[in-house]
Design an enzyme around this catalytic site. Structure first.
Site, PDB file in Angstrom:
ATOM      1  N   GLY A  83       0.843  -1.198   0.000  1.00  0.00           N
ATOM      2  CA  GLY A  83       0.000   0.000   0.000  1.00  0.00           C
ATOM      3  C   GLY A  83       0.868   1.235   0.000  1.00  0.00           C
ATOM      4  O   GLY A  83       2.075   1.155   0.241  1.00  0.00           O
ATOM      5  N   GLY A  85       2.703   3.681   1.375  1.00  0.00           N
ATOM      6  CA  GLY A  85       3.254   3.985   2.695  1.00  0.00           C
ATOM      7  C   GLY A  85       3.797   5.394   2.772  1.00  0.00           C
ATOM      8  O   GLY A  85       3.957   5.960   3.853  1.00  0.00           O
ATOM      9  N   ARG A  86       4.086   5.940   1.604  1.00  0.00           N
ATOM     10  CA  ARG A  86       4.541   7.332   1.610  1.00  0.00           C
ATOM     11  C   ARG A  86       4.062   8.067   0.367  1.00  0.00           C
ATOM     12  O   ARG A  86       4.797   8.785  -0.293  1.00  0.00           O
ATOM     13  CB  ARG A  86       6.051   7.404   1.727  1.00  0.00           C
ATOM     14  CG  ARG A  86       6.780   6.664   0.645  1.00  0.00           C
ATOM     15  CD  ARG A  86       8.117   7.263   0.492  1.00  0.00           C
ATOM     16  NE  ARG A  86       8.924   6.509  -0.425  1.00  0.00           N
ATOM     17  CZ  ARG A  86      10.146   6.857  -0.741  1.00  0.00           C
ATOM     18  NH1 ARG A  86      10.660   7.934  -0.200  1.00  0.00           N
ATOM     19  NH2 ARG A  86      10.826   6.152  -1.574  1.00  0.00           N
ATOM     20  N   LYS A 106       4.189  12.355  -3.169  1.00  0.00           N
ATOM     21  CA  LYS A 106       5.076  11.290  -2.695  1.00  0.00           C
ATOM     22  C   LYS A 106       5.933  11.880  -1.575  1.00  0.00           C
ATOM     23  O   LYS A 106       6.654  12.857  -1.804  1.00  0.00           O
ATOM     24  CB  LYS A 106       5.949  10.820  -3.863  1.00  0.00           C
ATOM     25  CG  LYS A 106       6.700   9.534  -3.614  1.00  0.00           C
ATOM     26  CD  LYS A 106       7.244   8.965  -4.928  1.00  0.00           C
ATOM     27  CE  LYS A 106       8.188   7.800  -4.675  1.00  0.00           C
ATOM     28  NZ  LYS A 106       8.735   7.258  -5.921  1.00  0.00           N
ATOM     29  N   ASP A 118       8.403   6.351   7.827  1.00  0.00           N
ATOM     30  CA  ASP A 118       7.959   7.674   8.275  1.00  0.00           C
ATOM     31  C   ASP A 118       7.059   8.372   7.257  1.00  0.00           C
ATOM     32  O   ASP A 118       6.573   9.482   7.504  1.00  0.00           O
ATOM     33  CB  ASP A 118       9.170   8.563   8.590  1.00  0.00           C
ATOM     34  CG  ASP A 118      10.106   8.712   7.399  1.00  0.00           C
ATOM     35  OD1 ASP A 118       9.767   8.211   6.307  1.00  0.00           O
ATOM     36  OD2 ASP A 118      11.169   9.337   7.556  1.00  0.00           O
ATOM     37  N   GLY A 119       6.847   7.739   6.095  1.00  0.00           N
ATOM     38  CA  GLY A 119       5.990   8.345   5.080  1.00  0.00           C
ATOM     39  C   GLY A 119       6.636   9.531   4.382  1.00  0.00           C
ATOM     40  O   GLY A 119       5.983  10.238   3.615  1.00  0.00           O
ATOM     41  N   ARG A 170       3.643  13.587  -8.266  1.00  0.00           N
ATOM     42  CA  ARG A 170       3.755  12.665  -9.398  1.00  0.00           C
ATOM     43  C   ARG A 170       2.447  12.661 -10.176  1.00  0.00           C
ATOM     44  O   ARG A 170       1.366  12.653  -9.582  1.00  0.00           O
ATOM     45  CB  ARG A 170       4.071  11.269  -8.858  1.00  0.00           C
ATOM     46  CG  ARG A 170       4.142  10.207  -9.913  1.00  0.00           C
ATOM     47  CD  ARG A 170       4.960   9.030  -9.439  1.00  0.00           C
ATOM     48  NE  ARG A 170       4.255   8.203  -8.464  1.00  0.00           N
ATOM     49  CZ  ARG A 170       4.785   7.099  -7.950  1.00  0.00           C
ATOM     50  NH1 ARG A 170       6.004   6.714  -8.284  1.00  0.00           N
ATOM     51  NH2 ARG A 170       4.109   6.385  -7.080  1.00  0.00           N
ATOM     52  N   ASP A 243       4.651  -4.577  -7.444  1.00  0.00           N
ATOM     53  CA  ASP A 243       3.979  -3.339  -7.031  1.00  0.00           C
ATOM     54  C   ASP A 243       4.521  -2.139  -7.808  1.00  0.00           C
ATOM     55  O   ASP A 243       3.970  -1.046  -7.708  1.00  0.00           O
ATOM     56  CB  ASP A 243       4.147  -3.109  -5.522  1.00  0.00           C
ATOM     57  CG  ASP A 243       5.591  -3.190  -5.087  1.00  0.00           C
ATOM     58  OD1 ASP A 243       6.236  -4.222  -5.346  1.00  0.00           O
ATOM     59  OD2 ASP A 243       6.096  -2.213  -4.505  1.00  0.00           O
ATOM     60  N   ASP A 253       7.816   4.408 -10.492  1.00  0.00           N
ATOM     61  CA  ASP A 253       8.643   4.201  -9.296  1.00  0.00           C
ATOM     62  C   ASP A 253      10.134   4.230  -9.604  1.00  0.00           C
ATOM     63  O   ASP A 253      10.803   3.204  -9.690  1.00  0.00           O
ATOM     64  CB  ASP A 253       8.250   2.927  -8.546  1.00  0.00           C
ATOM     65  CG  ASP A 253       7.316   3.268  -7.396  1.00  0.00           C
ATOM     66  OD1 ASP A 253       7.194   4.481  -7.099  1.00  0.00           O
ATOM     67  OD2 ASP A 253       6.735   2.369  -6.786  1.00  0.00           O
TER      68      ASP A 253
HETATM   69  P1  AMP Z   1       9.294   1.292  -3.235  1.00  0.00           P
HETATM   70  O1  AMP Z   1      10.486   0.424  -3.081  1.00  0.00           O
HETATM   71  O2  AMP Z   1       9.595   2.769  -3.245  1.00  0.00           O
HETATM   72  O3  AMP Z   1       8.432   0.895  -4.375  1.00  0.00           O
HETATM   73  O4  AMP Z   1       8.438   1.103  -1.909  1.00  0.00           O
HETATM   74  C1  AMP Z   1       7.938  -0.145  -1.501  1.00  0.00           C
HETATM   75  C2  AMP Z   1       6.918   0.045  -0.399  1.00  0.00           C
HETATM   76  O5  AMP Z   1       7.523   0.638   0.759  1.00  0.00           O
HETATM   77  C3  AMP Z   1       5.755   0.940  -0.790  1.00  0.00           C
HETATM   78  O6  AMP Z   1       4.579   0.405  -0.264  1.00  0.00           O
HETATM   79  C4  AMP Z   1       6.115   2.250  -0.159  1.00  0.00           C
HETATM   80  O7  AMP Z   1       4.971   3.010   0.102  1.00  0.00           O
HETATM   81  C5  AMP Z   1       6.832   1.821   1.121  1.00  0.00           C
HETATM   82  N1  AMP Z   1       7.774   2.836   1.594  1.00  0.00           N
HETATM   83  C6  AMP Z   1       8.966   3.199   1.049  1.00  0.00           C
HETATM   84  N2  AMP Z   1       9.556   4.180   1.759  1.00  0.00           N
HETATM   85  C7  AMP Z   1       8.737   4.459   2.802  1.00  0.00           C
HETATM   86  C8  AMP Z   1       8.756   5.386   3.888  1.00  0.00           C
HETATM   87  N3  AMP Z   1       9.765   6.237   4.052  1.00  0.00           N
HETATM   88  N4  AMP Z   1       7.722   5.375   4.740  1.00  0.00           N
HETATM   89  C9  AMP Z   1       6.688   4.537   4.593  1.00  0.00           C
HETATM   90  N5  AMP Z   1       6.596   3.648   3.601  1.00  0.00           N
HETATM   91  C10 AMP Z   1       7.592   3.601   2.706  1.00  0.00           C
HETATM   92 MG    MG Z   2       6.797   1.180  -5.271  1.00  0.00          MG
END
Ligand code: AMP
Ligand code: MG
Length: 466
Positions: A83, A85-86, A106, A118-119, A170, A243, A253
């Site tokens: 989901g 997360g940020r 983002k 931390d989002g 984005r 994802d 991404d």
């Molecule tokens: P990504 O590798 O950027 O595609 O991220 C994979 C997952 O980790 C996604 O669900 C992101 O929303 C979550 N995510 C990445 N960085 C953070 C962050 N700093 N805080 C919360 N969720 C994160």
């Molecule tokens: Mg991603």
């Protein structure tokens, strides 16, 4: 009559069952300030002028109904619930042309899917996404785009200490992923799956009928074309988890991605990709692997009887490779200025690649040099020249074709690193200069040796999730 720029947000995704999202608001930041704003993209979207408060998440634009999207994903082949997360989706902007684009922040703070994160996002990686996505767009490759980067005046804490924080806006055709289907399938929500498939079709494949098999084939076709485009410019995505595969067919991404310098199929940049799962040359089979996960998720839509559904899926998945090869070969012919087709073309192309690998030739510059007639007439070049001579078309036509398919400029890793380092110190000028160069990739008449110079430090590593 051009319409007055305005926020015109709709929320078609939010009409899906509640399983697919959670309402959540961005968390305001201390000191919103725009670092960069994409005025031409804003104009195309029909959006009003830049507003730091909006692009940092401090103020919602009119009509926003912010949500975090739910999805799952196979990360390095392991299935996980994920989901946003940020990331927070503000809504879908309806452009003056009637098109629909997701506007997503983002790095806007935590959501129910943040887990231990931390989002938030750091300035460097958000500017990195900005410049590389805009470079891909300029290359004509389907991609999400970057509208703005706002700094937050807050630090984000990562392994290497406190970094300047930022929010990226984005713009995407949508954020529906292979992982979105996997999410519904994991919850055994066949009706949700059906609704998601229909939403995906209406948004991205309105030309096909409401038939899950046709939808799957259309998605596969777009992925085959997309991955071929990546391969033809030496792009390494770096984290092709399910994802991170958008069903719109856009590149999405930008984390540990980078353009390859010296040609080698095993090129990897991501610091965490130790086994080279997402290496340059692995991208086509990985795309097919991801599409196999999509087929699995869609099984209940293919047929009510599981055995028959599996049979249908097994017939569909192998269609990827020939479609990819078709797009790749067509693109390679264009890179070599070939306007006709000969059976031996595939061998001619492979022999060039083999020679490039042996000599560690720069991928982009090799093709740019062929385009611009800068090469020694070695054995391969003589074969290529005689192949060109067998074409009825005038030589100028070949050269024009090559100039449209072989970029003079890609975002070079050393230039990206320098520009990001300067930006973090408060000097955005090198970033603007780089952005200008990569926004005009076909400009073969521009003499900018610093921007065309290969330069990836040995052991150059890129990071994601920072
Ligand atoms: P990504 O590798 O950027 O595609 O991220 C994979 C997952 O980790 C996604 O669900 C992101 O929303 C979550 N995510 C990445 N960085 C953070 C962050 N700093 N805080 C919360 N969720 C994160
Ligand atoms: Mg991603």
């Amino acid at each position: 009559m051009p319409e007055t720029p305005a926020w015109r947000l709709e929320h078609s995704y939010s009409r899906l069952p509640g399983l697919f999202f959670t309402e959540v608001e961005p968390t305001p930041v201390a000191e919103p300030r725009l670092v960069i704003f994409n005025a031409s993209l804003a104009e195309q979207l029909g959006l009003p002028e830049e507003e730091a408060a909006v692009y940092a998440g401090n103020r919602l634009p009119p009509g926003a109904r912010p949500i975090a999207q739910a999805y799952a994903g196979h990360q390095y082949a392991h299935f996980t619930g994920l989901g946003d997360g940020r990331a927070i989706l503000l809504g879908e902007q309806i452009t003056p042309d009637g098109d629909r684009f997701d506007i997503q922040l983002k790095g806007p703070g935590p959501t129910p899917y943040s887990r231990r994160g931390d989002g938030r996002a750091a300035l460097g990686p958000m500017l990195r996404e900005y410049v590389i996505s805009e470079a891909m767009h300029a290359l004509g490759i389907p991609t999400t785009r970057s509208l703005a980067v706002a700094s937050t005046g807050e630090k984000v804490w990562r392994q290497d200490g406190g970094l300047p924080g930022a929010v990226l806006t984005r713009v995407a055709a949508s954020h529906i992923r292979v992982g979105t289907f996997e999410w519904a399938a994991a919850h055994r929500e066949v009706e949700g799956l059906r609704a998601l498939a229909e939403h995906t079709r209406q948004r991205h494949y309105p030309e096909i009928e409401n038939d899950p098999v046709a939808l799957y084939e259309a998605i596969l076709e777009r992925q085959a074309a997309l991955i071929a485009r990546w391969m033809l410019v030496g792009f390494v995505h770096g984290v092709m988890n399910t994802d991170n595969m958008a069903l719109s067919g856009e590149t999405i991404d930008y984390g540990p991605c980078a353009f390859m310098d010296a040609y080698h199929p095993e090129t990897v940049f991501s610091s965490i990709d130790r086994n080279g799962r997402y290496a340059y040359g692995n991208q086509p089979p990985i795309a097919q692997w991801n599409l196999a996960r999509l087929a699995e998720a869609m099984l209940p839509l293919f047929h009510a009887d599981e055995k028959q559904a599996v049979e249908i899926a097994n017939g569909l998945i192998p269609k990827f490779e020939p479609r990819f090869k078709h797009h790749w070969l067509a693109g390679m012919r264009a890179k070599l200025g070939l306007l006709t087709e000969e059976a031996e073309d595939a061998t001619l192309i492979q022999d060039l690649l083999n020679e490039m690998q042996e000599t560690e030739a720069d991928f982009t510059n090799t093709f740019a040099d062929l385009t611009n007639g800068r090469f020694e007439a070695k054995e391969w070049h003589q074969r290529w020249q005689s192949r060109l001579q067998r074409q009825p078309q005038p030589r100028e036509e070949s050269i024009a074709l090559m100039r449209r398919h072989n970029p003079a400029f890609i975002s070079r890793n050393h230039q990206v690193e320098e520009a990001l380092a300067a930006a973090q110190e408060g000097d955005i000028q090198p970033f603007h200069a780089l952005l200008d160069v990569v926004s005009h990739p076909w400009d073969h008449d521009r003499h900018l040796p610093d921007y065309a110079k290969p330069g990836t430090a040995a052991g150059y590593r890129t990071f994601c999730g920072t």
